[in-house]
Write an enzyme that holds these catalytic residues in place. Structure first.
Site: not given
Ligand code: GAL
Length: 340
Positions: A79, A174, A243, A306
């Protein structure tokens, strides 16, 4: 190496291809041109090929969720608070896609692109020129994403770029792993992670600049433990799981930063990266509306790991610097060693 390229689906009238590589040990990876997506990681077992990552049957299923399922992520993973950042003295504002913040490259990130694709020898190669006019980030970027499969069961993800104008670049992948052959979620899998600290995040999940200790808390995986042990210890927080941005401790180049293992079937995935952070996301609120091919949609159905530069590097260079100057080339690699 056995290779293949075939039509998978269409998006906006354009063909989406599935490209695959199979090595001497009968391990296969396949990718989709849409999102330069990692579609399958198949290992041979007595019961037939087992896919170690989650996937859907068609592109519409990928577009119907915001999970970024196995997508290539860029230009910037994670973000960017209010979509604002500086390179040197220049202020930039990029398009938002999660409230006022920019997540995973914004509304026109790598995951939205149907990439040019080819298979060459033991590589699946994706190329695209992403432009300021399309994704609102400064500068244009020639991007080559390469998935390489070796005969010692390694998958190498290489991100190569050439920038035209100053910009920022902090890509990741991802992929959501689940090493269970049956319908179990990931709570029985064990994880070891070279990380004693994680970033503190505000309520919009933007790094605050502070760090928090993982050691001897549910977040700590310096000693291998099950993901379930961590998740069970986090049931009192709203997220009910992990997360978080883990900061990677000093380690030798040939040391994995993360090792995900099944407790009994000998399957494991070790991740190697020279970057200083990894986001660990345990799919906390995933549900039955998600039509995975090999699993029922459920909480904790997969785990994303990630590798990236810590996202607060965009405002604090103590955590790194992922800006690029005009004409600069950059290369990052994430390596996955698969055992089965
Ligand atoms: C991660 C992020 C989560 C969510 C996910 C996608 O990288 O930290 O908050 O957005 O991706 O579902």
């Amino acid at each position: 190496m056995i290779t293949n390229k075939e039509l998978f689906d269409t998006v906006n009238g354009q063909p989406v291809y599935k490209l695959s590589l199979t090595n001497a040990n009968n391990m296969t990876i396949s990718c989709l041109s849409y999102g330069a997506n990692w579609y399958e990681l198949l290992v041979p077992t007595a019961a037939g090929p087992q896919n170690l990552i989650l996937n859907f049957a068609k592109i519409a299923d990928y577009q119907a969720t915001n999970e970024y399922l196995n997508m290539s992520i860029g230009r910037v993973a994670g973000r960017i608070g209010q979509g604002q950042f500086k390179i040197g003295d220049h202020h930039y504002q990029v398009a938002a896609n999660e409230g006022r913040n920019t997540l995973h490259g914004g509304p026109h990130g790598f995951n939205q692109i149907n990439w040019d694709s080819e298979v060459v020898a033991n590589q699946i190669i994706f190329t695209h020129k992403i432009t300021n006019a399309v994704d609102s980030f400064p500068g244009d970027l020639d991007v080559t994403l390469t998935y390489t499969l070796t005969d010692d069961n390694q998958v190498l993800l290489d991100y190569n770029v050439l920038s035209h104008g100053e910009t920022v670049f902090n890509p990741t992948n991802h992929a959501y792993f689940n090493l269970n052959a049956d319908d179990k979620n990931i709570k029985n899998l064990t994880l070891r992670l070279k990380s004693s600290h994680r970033l503190a995040l505000d309520t919009e999940k933007i790094p605050t600049g502070q760090t928090l200790v993982n050691t001897d808390t549910p977040y700590g995986f310096e000693t291998q433990k099950t993901l379930g042990a961590a998740i069970d210890g986090l049931q009192t927080i709203p997220e009910k799981g992990i997360d978080d941005v883990y900061l990677i401790d000093r380690h030798a180049d040939n040391d994995p930063i993360a090792v995900l293992s099944h407790p009994t079937n000998h399957i494991s995935v070790s991740i190697f990266s020279q970057r200083n952070a990894i986001v660990l996301f345990t799919a906390n609120d995933f549900g039955p509306d998600q039509p995975y091919l090999t699993k029922t949609g459920q909480n904790y159905v997969g785990v994303a790991l990630e590798a990236q530069i810590a996202p607060n590097a965009i405002f604090d260079h103590d955590y790194g610097d992922f800006s690029l100057q005009d004409g600069e080339r950059q290369h990052y690699q994430t390596k996955y060693q698969v055992r089965f």
